[in-house]
Structure formats: structure tokens, C-alpha cells
Design a protein around this motif. Structure first.
Motif, PDB file in Angstrom:
ATOM      1  N   ASN A   1      -6.169  11.285  -0.287  1.00 31.86           N
ATOM      2  CA  ASN A   1      -7.413  10.375  -0.401  1.00 31.86           C
ATOM      3  C   ASN A   1      -7.885  10.550  -1.865  1.00 31.86           C
TER       4      ASN A   1
ATOM      5  N   ILE B   1       1.006  -1.292  -0.131  1.00 26.63           N
ATOM      6  CA  ILE B   1       0.093   0.044  -0.082  1.00 26.63           C
ATOM      7  C   ILE B   1       0.919   1.381   0.037  1.00 26.63           C
TER       8      ILE B   1
ATOM      9  N   CYS C   1      -7.786   0.753   0.117  1.00 24.98           N
ATOM     10  CA  CYS C   1      -7.698   2.044   0.096  1.00 24.98           C
ATOM     11  C   CYS C   1      -7.770   2.459   1.800  1.00 24.98           C
TER      12      CYS C   1
ATOM     13  N   ILE D   1       1.064   4.525  -2.644  1.00 26.46           N
ATOM     14  CA  ILE D   1       0.712   5.739  -2.474  1.00 26.46           C
ATOM     15  C   ILE D   1       1.834   6.488  -2.412  1.00 26.46           C
TER      16      ILE D   1
ATOM     17  N   CYS E   1       2.021   9.198  -5.182  1.00 25.80           N
ATOM     18  CA  CYS E   1       1.130  10.250  -5.438  1.00 25.80           C
ATOM     19  C   CYS E   1       2.046  11.700  -5.722  1.00 25.80           C
TER      20      CYS E   1
ATOM     21  N   CYS F   1      -5.781   7.922  -3.938  1.00 27.06           N
ATOM     22  CA  CYS F   1      -6.007   6.387  -3.484  1.00 27.06           C
ATOM     23  C   CYS F   1      -7.381   6.025  -3.954  1.00 27.06           C
TER      24      CYS F   1
ATOM     25  N   THR G   1      -6.943   5.133  -7.350  1.00 30.44           N
ATOM     26  CA  THR G   1      -5.689   3.946  -7.992  1.00 30.44           C
ATOM     27  C   THR G   1      -6.414   2.804  -7.444  1.00 30.44           C
TER      28      THR G   1
END
Length: 556
Positions: free
Chosen positions: A504, A459, A522, A463, A466, A507, A510
Motif C-alpha cells: 500500500n 497496474i 492506486c 506493483i 515493489c 503504491c 508511486t
């Protein structure tokens, strides 16, 4: 009836119920503001056999792996059973990432021969997989990225409630097209299940036809208490076919009418708990297979709307997949008379069962007594037995344990077993003086969210892509219904004004969203930080960050 574990394959069990109760409603698919779709026992069997026959006609050979990517619906059920009727293996697959990264990898691992897609061009699986078709002729395809894939079948799901499949025209019958003459063994692989993926890439677990039958050993006591109410039993089933608990083992074992959610009609709001309550009431369901979160939400809804004068007909609720806490007692007397909590995993099947009612009470994380033919021991870090009441790792031994992962090297599965054949669950538990098993969760950093396990590292890796995020750490924080929630703590790049809402939004675009938010990796929470805590050795201290996140989110 002879045990399926001993003699029956799934197609034979379908045929048994088709002959015994041909006109009885077997599966009823429901969706809000949509007409019900009903399959009788005979229709379920006949349509499944016909689907299997078509698979053989287009060249799919018995023993092949066939992946169905269509949402839960009558067509999905027919395809599920039809693949097995053709002597093939169903590959249950889900889309974890919006670009289909792990989906394609798992299809290659299994050497998938054919794939079933919704004909709706807006369907996510259709978009992802069809872009990798190099050439298409009728139901035949070639694909460089999926070299074993030779066929695909579209369903008519975009046409509303019509049940149908789009087949290649002009295919001649072959000698092996009579599926009812196929020899299918109880040891043949019926379903390949996909794990949640504690390292990002799911493992593929082969389940035999006998595995379906082994559930009888676990469900026998539940069935006896429910069927004592009468011969006509209705069950509400929340879970999807893509989950181990969502497999239609209750029908194949007992032949009872099963109400299922028709997931062709998706809602952005997730599971409509009022609709679930109404179905249970209107259809007089005596038993339900639910998640713990849905149980608690249904109970709160009943209490909030002052429906004390309305008697919920549920006699029994079956839960599995996550440790339970004493708050589950709130559902007793309001939602149902009895809760059964089942502990196990896809690799080992059912391990223990706990009956919870007003007389028995409950203590946190109790999974009950061991099921017939199951052995469990608790060991320390040196794999030495610990005394009763002492915590350690839970080890399991029983017939039928999965001893290989599809498409992975043998060493991966070997690492899951001790030298003398005990399966290492990586669960943390103990035995009580009464001989009941307490399981509190996982040993390592894996986040148990509802019935899913997610590893922080993958995870975090996602992220990390991003814009404006310099570093990220993912931790678990407590949640009353799901046990844990996922919290992403990030450090922005210098001079970046990236706020939690930006992360946020990234995510949510994605990670793939599901009908139930318990099924997606998520994160629910996002925290902006200046630095991450480290221990005396200068290494990241995840435990301290968890404690800090809990305080910042006021979840104490």
C-alpha cells in the motif's frame, strides 16, 4: 442563437456572451477558507484574447499544440480559452505516474509546441517537466526529450489569488498578433483529450470546436427544464478541465454562472463534501454536474445530519461516465428533483440520455433514449444484430466521431471501426422494449472505477516493482458508489515479510493521487496470497480470483 455545432467556434461563443452580458458573473472559483475568484463574461473573453495575443508574440504559431499543466483556477481557465483564441489546440494532460513517464510520451506524440506551468517550484508538473529543459532563455527552451517544445509560460499561482502570467521581456508585436482577426474553423481541433489509459499509455483524442457545440443536442432538454425556473441560473461543476465532462461546455452554450473548485489549494483529504453542500446552498445553485459518488455522499450527509428542514435548491443533477444502479434513486427528493444520466465517450461524444425522477423510476444500468443524430445497434461476437432484450456489444454511428488518435498509427483507430463505419465501443448492453439503452460496462478485463477505466496489466507491472513482491494480480471488487474498486492480490517473495501495508505504501508513493480518489489507479485493497487460481488449462483465472477477493474483503 445559431447552433455552435453549425457555425460557432469557441472564441466566437465567448465573444457572444461578452457582448450580450458583459458584467454578468461567468465563472466563480471557490475553495474552503479562501476568497472567491470571479470572472465576468467580458473579463473571461478579454483576458483570454490577451493570453492568446501573448502566445503569438512569443512565436507560438496558430495550429500549434499548447499544453496547460496548471491546476484548475482562473488562470487555468484563461489559459484554456486563450490557447484557442490564438488558433491553437489545448492539450489536456494529467500525471499518471510520479516520474511523469506517460506525460512526456504524450507531449512527444502531440508535438507539443509550448507548455504552461505553475511557477510554484513545488508543483509536481513543474518539477517533472522543467528537469528536461536543456536551455532556458526567457520563455524559450530547448529539450532533447521534448524536441518540439520551444516555449514555456509560468503562472503566478504561488502568489495566492493574483491572476497573471510571466512572459518573456522585450518581445515585439508580430503581424499575426491580433487574435481577433484569425480565421478559426469549426473543424479545427480545439482540445486534445487524454483517455484514462486502458493499457497504461493514454490515447490522445482530438476534439473540434464543433464538438463543443454538439453538446447542445444532448443538453437541450435539460436546459429547457432548468431555464424554465428563471433567467438567472447558477451551476455547480465538480469536474476538472482535464476531463471531458469538465470542459466548460455549459457556459459556452448557455452563458450561465458556473461555480468551480479552485484546485490551487489542494487538500490531502480529497473533496470536502460539506463544502460542496454549503456552496450549493449559499449560492442557490439550481443545477450541478457531479460524479455519482459525490451525489450519494451528499445525500448521505444530508440524511445523517438531519437537514430535512434545509431545502437543497438543486433542481437537476447531470451525471455521466459510469453505469448507474438503483441506489441512485436515494438522491431524488433529498438532494435534487431530477437526475439526468448521460452515456457516451470521448471518441463519440454523447450517445443517450436518461431522465430519472420520482415518476419515472429507474432500473440498473439504464442510459435512456438515443440523442438526436445518433444511431446504435447491439451485435454478437460475429457483429450480427441481436434482438431487442438480448445483450451484445454496443456499436455507435453519428456525425463527428473521432477517427484518429493523435500521434498513433492509423491502424490503431481503424481497429475501432467495422468495415461499414460503426464504432466498436467494447461496451456490453441491450435495448429495452421501450427503446432505451442498457449499458452494463466493458466486455474485457478493464476495471471501470467511477468514470475511469484501468487495465490490470499496467497496474500489475508497476506493483511488480515493489520490494518483496514476487507476483501480483489486480482484480475488480464491487463498490456501491464507484461500481468497482481496485484490489491488488500479491504473492510475496520467499522469506519476505512484505505485508499489505508495505505494498500500500509503495503504491501511494508511486501512483499520483488526485483531489478525488476516483481518478487514480492506486488500488484501495491489498491482499496477501500464497497462490493464484488457474483454470483447467493451467491459465490464470481472473474471475475466480475476483470472487475470492470479494469473500476475503467481506464485500458480498
Amino acid at each position: 442563437m445559431q447552433s455552435l455545432y453549425e457555425a460557432y467556434t469557441t472564441p466566437k461563443r465567448l465573444k457572444y456572451w461578452a457582448n450580450k452580458q458583459p458584467d454578468a458573473s461567468a465563472f466563480v472559483y471557490v475553495a474552503k477558507d479562501k476568497p472567491k475568484a470571479v470572472l465576468t463574461s467580458k473579463e473571461t473573453y478579454d483576458l483570454s484574447v490577451e493570453f492568446g495575443r501573448h502566445l503569438l508574440k512569443i512565436g507560438v504559431e496558430p495550429g500549434s499544440v499548447v499544453c496547460s499543466m496548471i491546476p484548475d483556477s482562473p488562470a487555468a481557465l484563461v489559459a484554456f480559452f486563450g490557447i484557442m483564441c490564438a488558433g491553437c489546440t489545448v492539450q489536456n494532460a494529467t500525471i499518471q505516474m510520479s516520474d511523469g513517464t506517460y506525460l512526456l510520451q504524450n507531449l512527444r506524440k502531440s508535438k507539443c509546441r509550448a507548455v504552461i506551468l505553475s511557477s510554484n517550484p513545488d508543483d509536481r508538473a513543474n518539477r517533472i517537466i522543467s528537469q528536461h529543459f536543456d536551455t532556458v532563455t526567457g520563455n524559450c527552451v530547448t529539450s532533447e526529450k521534448l524536441p518540439h517544445l520551444k516555449n514555456f509560460i509560468y503562472t503566478n499561482l504561488n502568489l495566492g489569488t493574483e491572476l497573471g502570467f510571466i512572459w518573456q521581456e522585450g518581445v515585439e508585436l508580430t503581424d499575426n498578433s491580433n487574435v481577433e482577426d484569425l480565421t478559426i474553423s469549426t473543424d479545427d481541433v480545439a482540445v486534445i483529450m487524454q483517455t484514462s489509459g486502458t493499457s497504461g499509455v493514454s490515447k490522445l483524442i482530438p476534439l473540434s470546436h464543433a464538438f463543443f457545440g454538439s453538446t447542445e443536442l444532448c443538453l437541450r432538454s435539460i436546459s429547457e427544464s432548468v431555464h424554465a425556473l428563471g433567467s438567472s441560473i447558477s451551476l455547480f461543476h465538480e469536474h476538472s478541465l482535464t476531463w471531458g465532462l469538465g470542459l466548460p461546455f455549459w457556459y459556452t452554450t448557455y452563458g450561465d454562472k458556473t461555480f468551480l473548485l479552485d484546485r490551487r489549494f489542494k487538500s490531502d483529504e480529497g473533496l470536502d463534501i460539506r463544502f460542496v453542500r454549503d456552496i450549493i446552498l449559499q449560492e442557490n445553485c439550481q443545477i450541478a454536474i457531479l460524479s455519482a459518488a459525490s451525489c450519494l455522499e451528499l445525500t448521505e450527509l444530508i440524511q445523517r445530519e438531519s437537514l430535512g428542514h434545509v431545502t437543497i435548491p438543486l433542481n437537476t443533477v447531470l451525471l455521466a461516465g459510469q453505469p448507474l444502479k438503483r441506489n441512485i434513486l436515494a438522491v431524488i427528493g433529498t438532494l435534487t428533483k431530477t437526475v439526468y444520466n448521460m452515456y457516451g465517450s470521448s471518441e463519440v461524444g454523447s450517445v443517450s440520455l436518461k431522465k430519472i425522477d420520482q415518476e419515472s423510476g429507474f432500473e440498473d444500468f439504464n442510459t435512456g433514449s438515443l440523442i438526436e443524430m445518433v444511431s446504435v445497434k447491439i451485435v454478437d461476437e460475429h457483429l450480427k444484430d441481436v434482438p431487442t432484450g438480448a445483450y451484445g456489444q454496443v456499436l455507435v454511428n453519428k456525425p463527428g466521431i473521432c477517427r484518429r488518435y493523435v500521434g498513433d498509427e492509423d491502424d490503431l483507430m481503424k481497429s475501432k471501426f467495422t468495415d461499414d463505419g460503426w464504432y466498436l465501443t467494447n461496451d456490453y448492453g441491450c435495448f429495452t422494449e421501450k427503446g432505451e439503452l442498457i449499458v452494463r460496462g466493458r466486455f474485457d478485463d478493464v476495471i471501470m472505477r467511477g468514470m475511469n477505466y484501468f487495465h490490470p496489466s499496467w497496474i500489475e507491472n508497476i506493483i511488480g516493482g515493489c520490494p518483496g513482491v514476487a507476483d501480483v494480480r489486480v482484480v475488480k471488487v464491487p463498490d456501491e458508489a464507484l461500481l468497482n474498486e481496485i484490489c491488488a492480490c500479491y504473492i510475496p517473495e520467499k522469506s519476505s515479510d512484505t505485508c499489505p501495508q508495505d505494498v500500500n505504501n509503495f503504491c501511494r508513493k508511486t501512483f499520483v493521487s488526485h483531489d478525488s480518489n476516483a481518478k487514480t489507479a492506486c488500488p484501495k485493497y491489498f491482499l496477501k496470497m500464497e497462490s493464484f487460481p488457474v483454470n483447467k488449462n493451467g491459465k490464470f483465472d481472473r474471475k475466480v480470483l475476483e470472487e475470492k477477493a470479494v469473500k476475503l474483503l467481506n464485500l458480498l
